[in-house]
Write a protein that holds these residues in place. Sequence first.
Motif, PDB file in Angstrom:
ATOM      1  N   ALA A 107       0.838  -1.354   0.387  1.00 24.40           N
ATOM      2  CA  ALA A 107       0.348  -0.095   0.046  1.00 24.40           C
ATOM      3  C   ALA A 107       0.831   1.378   0.150  1.00 24.40           C
ATOM      4  O   ALA A 107       0.729   2.060  -0.714  1.00 24.40           O
ATOM      5  CB  ALA A 107      -0.912  -0.108   1.150  1.00 24.40           C
ATOM      6  N   GLU A 108       1.991   1.581   0.668  1.00 28.44           N
ATOM      7  CA  GLU A 108       2.507   2.497   0.814  1.00 28.44           C
ATOM      8  C   GLU A 108       3.303   2.666  -0.289  1.00 28.44           C
ATOM      9  O   GLU A 108       3.528   3.971  -0.761  1.00 28.44           O
ATOM     10  CB  GLU A 108       3.606   2.773   2.017  1.00 28.44           C
ATOM     11  CG  GLU A 108       3.488   2.549   3.311  1.00 28.44           C
ATOM     12  CD  GLU A 108       4.302   1.864   4.000  1.00 28.44           C
ATOM     13  OE1 GLU A 108       5.844   2.362   3.893  1.00 28.44           O
ATOM     14  OE2 GLU A 108       4.288   1.903   5.452  1.00 28.44           O
ATOM     15  N   SER A 109       3.871   1.555  -1.220  1.00 30.97           N
ATOM     16  CA  SER A 109       4.159   1.635  -2.671  1.00 30.97           C
ATOM     17  C   SER A 109       3.454   2.284  -3.850  1.00 30.97           C
ATOM     18  O   SER A 109       3.265   3.174  -4.670  1.00 30.97           O
ATOM     19  CB  SER A 109       5.041   0.348  -3.185  1.00 30.97           C
ATOM     20  OG  SER A 109       6.053  -0.251  -2.337  1.00 30.97           O
ATOM     21  N   PHE A 110       2.107   2.022  -3.985  1.00 29.53           N
ATOM     22  CA  PHE A 110       1.244   1.982  -4.424  1.00 29.53           C
ATOM     23  C   PHE A 110       0.778   3.694  -4.117  1.00 29.53           C
ATOM     24  O   PHE A 110       0.763   4.634  -5.243  1.00 29.53           O
ATOM     25  CB  PHE A 110      -0.154   1.140  -3.882  1.00 29.53           C
ATOM     26  CG  PHE A 110      -0.750   1.769  -4.089  1.00 29.53           C
ATOM     27  CD1 PHE A 110      -1.243   1.541  -6.238  1.00 29.53           C
ATOM     28  CD2 PHE A 110      -2.813   2.626  -4.228  1.00 29.53           C
ATOM     29  CE1 PHE A 110      -2.954   2.796  -5.878  1.00 29.53           C
ATOM     30  CE2 PHE A 110      -3.610   3.432  -3.892  1.00 29.53           C
ATOM     31  CZ  PHE A 110      -3.718   2.920  -5.849  1.00 29.53           C
ATOM     32  N   ALA A 111       0.840   4.248  -2.643  1.00 29.74           N
ATOM     33  CA  ALA A 111       0.641   5.670  -2.630  1.00 29.74           C
ATOM     34  C   ALA A 111       2.020   6.164  -3.015  1.00 29.74           C
ATOM     35  O   ALA A 111       1.655   7.619  -3.444  1.00 29.74           O
ATOM     36  CB  ALA A 111       0.521   6.259  -0.941  1.00 29.74           C
ATOM     37  N   THR A 112       2.676   6.486  -3.027  1.00 25.47           N
ATOM     38  CA  THR A 112       4.577   6.635  -3.546  1.00 25.47           C
ATOM     39  C   THR A 112       4.062   7.109  -5.174  1.00 25.47           C
ATOM     40  O   THR A 112       4.602   7.638  -5.914  1.00 25.47           O
ATOM     41  CB  THR A 112       5.644   5.870  -3.398  1.00 25.47           C
ATOM     42  OG1 THR A 112       5.431   6.096  -2.032  1.00 25.47           O
ATOM     43  CG2 THR A 112       6.591   6.570  -3.643  1.00 25.47           C
ATOM     44  N   VAL A 113       3.751   5.867  -5.862  1.00 24.43           N
ATOM     45  CA  VAL A 113       3.754   5.509  -7.097  1.00 24.43           C
ATOM     46  C   VAL A 113       2.429   6.161  -7.770  1.00 24.43           C
ATOM     47  O   VAL A 113       2.183   7.321  -8.683  1.00 24.43           O
ATOM     48  CB  VAL A 113       3.264   4.240  -7.966  1.00 24.43           C
ATOM     49  CG1 VAL A 113       2.767   3.934  -9.157  1.00 24.43           C
ATOM     50  CG2 VAL A 113       4.173   3.679  -7.398  1.00 24.43           C
ATOM     51  N   ILE A 114       1.457   6.747  -6.873  1.00 22.38           N
ATOM     52  CA  ILE A 114      -0.067   7.647  -7.291  1.00 22.38           C
ATOM     53  C   ILE A 114       0.631   8.753  -7.064  1.00 22.38           C
ATOM     54  O   ILE A 114       0.444   9.681  -7.573  1.00 22.38           O
ATOM     55  CB  ILE A 114      -1.058   7.646  -6.388  1.00 22.38           C
ATOM     56  CG1 ILE A 114      -1.859   6.075  -6.978  1.00 22.38           C
ATOM     57  CG2 ILE A 114      -2.189   8.538  -7.128  1.00 22.38           C
ATOM     58  CD1 ILE A 114      -2.152   5.864  -8.240  1.00 22.38           C
ATOM     59  N   LEU A 127      -7.159  10.069 -13.314  1.00 27.50           N
ATOM     60  CA  LEU A 127      -7.070   9.024 -12.144  1.00 27.50           C
ATOM     61  C   LEU A 127      -7.194   8.644 -11.591  1.00 27.50           C
ATOM     62  O   LEU A 127      -7.218   7.411 -10.532  1.00 27.50           O
ATOM     63  CB  LEU A 127      -5.777  10.560 -11.786  1.00 27.50           C
ATOM     64  CG  LEU A 127      -4.662   9.583 -10.516  1.00 27.50           C
ATOM     65  CD1 LEU A 127      -3.161   9.940 -11.376  1.00 27.50           C
ATOM     66  CD2 LEU A 127      -4.969   9.452  -9.490  1.00 27.50           C
ATOM     67  N   CYS A 128      -8.373   9.655 -11.107  1.00 29.93           N
ATOM     68  CA  CYS A 128      -9.491   9.305  -9.852  1.00 29.93           C
ATOM     69  C   CYS A 128     -10.518   8.211 -10.177  1.00 29.93           C
ATOM     70  O   CYS A 128     -11.478   7.694  -9.553  1.00 29.93           O
ATOM     71  CB  CYS A 128     -10.092  10.612  -9.572  1.00 29.93           C
ATOM     72  SG  CYS A 128      -9.059  11.569  -8.523  1.00 29.93           S
ATOM     73  N   THR A 129     -10.661   7.691 -11.462  1.00 34.80           N
ATOM     74  CA  THR A 129     -11.471   6.323 -11.807  1.00 34.80           C
ATOM     75  C   THR A 129     -11.583   5.377 -11.084  1.00 34.80           C
ATOM     76  O   THR A 129     -12.217   4.275 -10.256  1.00 34.80           O
ATOM     77  CB  THR A 129     -11.227   5.983 -12.566  1.00 34.80           C
ATOM     78  OG1 THR A 129      -9.963   5.598 -13.331  1.00 34.80           O
ATOM     79  CG2 THR A 129     -12.077   7.385 -14.152  1.00 34.80           C
ATOM     80  N   ASN A 130     -10.070   5.408  -9.976  1.00 34.79           N
ATOM     81  CA  ASN A 130      -9.945   4.038  -8.968  1.00 34.79           C
ATOM     82  C   ASN A 130     -10.057   4.501  -7.714  1.00 34.79           C
ATOM     83  O   ASN A 130      -9.118   5.441  -7.456  1.00 34.79           O
ATOM     84  CB  ASN A 130      -8.801   3.217  -9.401  1.00 34.79           C
ATOM     85  CG  ASN A 130      -8.157   2.004  -7.844  1.00 34.79           C
ATOM     86  OD1 ASN A 130      -7.560   3.051  -7.144  1.00 34.79           O
ATOM     87  ND2 ASN A 130      -8.840   0.890  -8.585  1.00 34.79           N
ATOM     88  N   LYS A 131     -11.039   4.719  -7.530  1.00 32.41           N
ATOM     89  CA  LYS A 131     -11.100   5.140  -5.644  1.00 32.41           C
ATOM     90  C   LYS A 131     -10.532   5.161  -4.604  1.00 32.41           C
ATOM     91  O   LYS A 131      -9.889   6.050  -4.011  1.00 32.41           O
ATOM     92  CB  LYS A 131     -11.961   4.046  -4.480  1.00 32.41           C
ATOM     93  CG  LYS A 131     -13.581   4.398  -5.261  1.00 32.41           C
ATOM     94  CD  LYS A 131     -14.777   3.943  -4.256  1.00 32.41           C
ATOM     95  CE  LYS A 131     -15.881   3.481  -5.266  1.00 32.41           C
ATOM     96  NZ  LYS A 131     -17.335   3.015  -4.300  1.00 32.41           N
TER      97      LYS A 131
END
Length: 414
Positions: free
Chosen positions: A349-356, A396-400
């Motif tokens: 989840a942290e890597s996901f937040a970093t990528v976004i 980008l916001c199409t995914n919650k």
Amino acid sequence: MSGFLPDLASWALGGGAGQGEAATNENGEQNNDGGEGDGNNEPAISEEQMRAKRMARLAALEKASADAAAEGSNNGGGGDSNGNAPSNSMDVDKPVVPSSSTPSHGEAQPMEVDEVKPPATSTPKDVTMEPAPKKKMKAPSSNTTVPSPVADPLAKLRRKKTLLLRRVLLVTFGDGASDRTPSCVHLLLDDDEIYNTEKSPSGVQIRHVAELLAARLSLSPTSRSLETMPPQANKLGLIGYLGGCHKRAGEEWKELRSQGNKKTKKNEENNLEELCGILEEIRSQVVSYSASSLMVPDLFELGNDAPLQLAKCLSTTSTDPASSITFDVLGKNTSFYFSVCEELHSQDAESFATVIGDVVKHITDSLSKVTSLLDEGSNEGVGGNGLFLASALRELCTNKKAAVSLAKTPSFLV
């Protein structure tokens, strides 16, 4: 000859040579002008002498008759080559043939035999003899098609798989000249198992999909093999290529499933299931490789700027929505972008937040360089006008989960 034999028989049955001789002398006298004899009679002979004399005459007549018959057959029915009548070698007394005006007294006549005629073949007049119908021999037609040899089902399946990978992954492989096509990237594989019919009789297997994708993603940006790719695909980089593969695989999968709903043979149904399995593996592998490239940009040389590539892909959604990475090919929440976000979040989840956060930073940096939505930004960064950049944030916001991460970024309220 025929007149003499009855006389001889009459003489033998009469019982004496005297009577036969007297009868002969009597007949002779009557034939000589009906006069008397000269009175000089020969001395009488005995019956044995007379019988021997007559037997000798009979043997001479039979021999002469046989010789005459043989000579007549050799000369073609009588006479010599000059047409003369045949002559007998011996002078034999000929029997007297009475004329029609002179009746014969006590003289035997030749036996008359009716001529036997062969029976004539009677054919009914009302029957018409027709020749038997001839059988017509059919000449070989020039349009006769020679049956073609039965195609190998495994070869047909290998061909289907090869064409499927060309359409979806845009790659080719193999050693033959026919294994290449200008619109695809040709891969040089370390192992020939994929296209070796002895190692893999049915062609590409599900386990080969990861190997093909790794070979394609490992190419250098300066590789001449990439020159066949369209400029737009090279601009979107590794993420854009994987997103296109995901979309094309979904379309092919939908087409095969529609064919499977029709009545098909058992072996064709098995082939469809195998092809669908390959497409599902492609969709899964491209999502996994994309997530890995976003978390570790240095994993592939083509994906060293994977977050920027993702931002560029999001900005092009307004120009061609049906080809964008946010398009749901197989229904709601089946797009490439949605699947990548879910994969990233499930791994870390942290890597996901970093990528976004990195993606948002690239978009906002380019957006800060324009004064209006219609102004064109610089060619550096994401590029495009303000409208495209604003649509990138919207997609980008199409995914919650991605929208939540966007709301947590420091530049969100700016």
